[in-house]
Design a protein around this motif. Structure first.
Motif, short mmCIF file in Angstrom:
data_model
loop_
_atom_site.label_atom_id
_atom_site.label_comp_id
_atom_site.label_asym_id
_atom_site.label_seq_id
_atom_site.Cartn_x
_atom_site.Cartn_y
_atom_site.Cartn_z
N ASN A 155 0.80 -1.23 0.00
CA ASN A 155 0.00 0.00 0.00
C ASN A 155 0.83 1.28 0.00
N ILE A 156 2.10 1.18 -0.34
CA ILE A 156 2.96 2.37 -0.36
C ILE A 156 2.37 3.46 -1.25
N HIS A 157 1.86 3.07 -2.41
CA HIS A 157 1.37 4.08 -3.36
C HIS A 157 -0.15 4.25 -3.33
N ASN A 158 -0.79 3.63 -2.37
CA ASN A 158 -2.25 3.71 -2.22
C ASN A 158 -2.58 4.84 -1.24
N ILE A 159 -2.44 6.08 -1.70
CA ILE A 159 -2.60 7.24 -0.84
C ILE A 159 -3.94 7.91 -1.13
N ASP A 160 -4.80 7.97 -0.14
CA ASP A 160 -6.11 8.61 -0.26
C ASP A 160 -5.98 10.02 0.31
N TYR A 161 -5.74 10.99 -0.56
CA TYR A 161 -5.50 12.37 -0.11
C TYR A 161 -6.71 13.01 0.55
N ASP A 162 -7.91 12.60 0.15
CA ASP A 162 -9.11 13.13 0.81
C ASP A 162 -9.16 12.65 2.26
N ASN A 163 -8.82 11.40 2.48
CA ASN A 163 -8.79 10.84 3.83
C ASN A 163 -7.70 11.53 4.66
N VAL A 164 -6.55 11.74 4.07
CA VAL A 164 -5.46 12.45 4.76
C VAL A 164 -5.94 13.84 5.19
N ALA A 165 -6.61 14.55 4.29
CA ALA A 165 -7.09 15.90 4.59
C ALA A 165 -8.09 15.89 5.74
N GLN A 166 -8.95 14.89 5.79
CA GLN A 166 -9.91 14.78 6.90
C GLN A 166 -9.19 14.56 8.22
N TYR A 167 -8.22 13.66 8.22
CA TYR A 167 -7.45 13.43 9.45
C TYR A 167 -6.68 14.68 9.86
N GLU A 168 -6.08 15.34 8.88
CA GLU A 168 -5.27 16.51 9.22
C GLU A 168 -6.14 17.64 9.78
N SER A 169 -7.36 17.76 9.30
CA SER A 169 -8.23 18.83 9.81
C SER A 169 -8.58 18.60 11.28
N SER A 170 -8.65 17.35 11.69
CA SER A 170 -8.96 17.09 13.10
C SER A 170 -7.70 16.95 13.97
N LEU A 171 -6.66 16.34 13.43
CA LEU A 171 -5.44 16.11 14.21
C LEU A 171 -4.48 17.29 14.22
N ARG A 172 -4.54 18.09 13.16
CA ARG A 172 -3.63 19.22 13.00
C ARG A 172 -2.16 18.79 13.04
N HIS A 173 -1.89 17.65 12.38
CA HIS A 173 -0.53 17.10 12.35
C HIS A 173 -0.38 16.30 11.07
N ASP A 174 0.47 16.78 10.17
CA ASP A 174 0.58 16.14 8.86
C ASP A 174 1.08 14.70 8.94
N VAL A 175 2.09 14.44 9.75
CA VAL A 175 2.63 13.08 9.84
C VAL A 175 1.59 12.13 10.41
N MET A 176 0.93 12.52 11.50
CA MET A 176 -0.06 11.63 12.10
C MET A 176 -1.27 11.44 11.18
N ALA A 177 -1.62 12.44 10.40
CA ALA A 177 -2.70 12.27 9.43
C ALA A 177 -2.33 11.18 8.43
N HIS A 178 -1.09 11.17 7.99
CA HIS A 178 -0.64 10.14 7.05
C HIS A 178 -0.52 8.77 7.72
N VAL A 179 -0.13 8.73 8.98
CA VAL A 179 -0.10 7.46 9.72
C VAL A 179 -1.49 6.86 9.75
N LYS A 180 -2.48 7.66 10.11
CA LYS A 180 -3.86 7.17 10.20
C LYS A 180 -4.39 6.72 8.83
N ALA A 181 -4.13 7.51 7.80
CA ALA A 181 -4.61 7.16 6.46
C ALA A 181 -3.92 5.90 5.94
#
Length: 112
Positions: free
Chosen positions: A62-88
Motif C-alpha cells: 500500500n505504499i502508493h495507495n494514498i487517499d489524499y481526501d482521507n489524509v485531509a480529513q485526518y489533518e483537519s482534526s489532528l492538525r498534524h501532517d505526519v499523524m494524518a498520514h499514519v492514520k490514512a
C-alpha cells in the motif's frame, strides 16, 4: 498526470526540470514516508519486535495507495501532517495500523 504527481510553485514552470517537479511532488514525498515506515517496521521485526511479515507486506503493498481526501480529513482534526498520514496509511493497511511509525518521531519521517 494528477496534481499529486507534480510539485506546484510559480518557479516550477520557469526553472525546474520534469524530474525535479516529480521528486518534490506529493506522491513522491508521501510515498517516501511510507517506504521509510515500511523499512522501519521490517527492521523492527528482524530485531525481534512483535511485528509479522504479513504486516510488513501489507505496508509494502500500500505504499502508493494514498487517499489524499482521507489524509485531509485526518489533518483537519489532528492538525498534524505526519499523524494524518499514519492514520490514512493504517486505513489502507489495517493489519499493520498499530505498528506504523512505531518508536519513531515525526523528524524520522520529515527529515529523511
Amino acid at each position: 498526470m494528477s496534481d499529486n504527481d507534480t510539485f506546484s510553485n510559480p518557479l516550477v514552470s520557469r526553472y525546474a526540470s520534469r524530474d525535479m517537479v516529480h521528486i518534490f511532488s506529493n506522491n513522491s514525498r508521501y510515498g517516501t514516508w511510507r517506504k521509510l515506515w515500511t523499512a522501519l517496521a521490517d527492521e523492527e521485526r528482524i530485531s525481534g519486535l512483535s511485528i509479522t511479515e504479513e504486516q510488513v507486506k501489507a505496508l509494502e503493498d500500500n505504499i502508493h495507495n494514498i487517499d489524499y481526501d482521507n489524509v485531509a480529513q485526518y489533518e483537519s482534526s489532528l492538525r498534524h501532517d505526519v499523524m494524518a498520514h499514519v492514520k490514512a496509511y493504517g486505513d489502507v493497511a489495517p493489519e499493520a495500523a498499530g505498528i506504523i511509525h512505531l518508536g519513531a518521531t515525526s523528524c524520522f519521517i520529515t527529515d529523511n
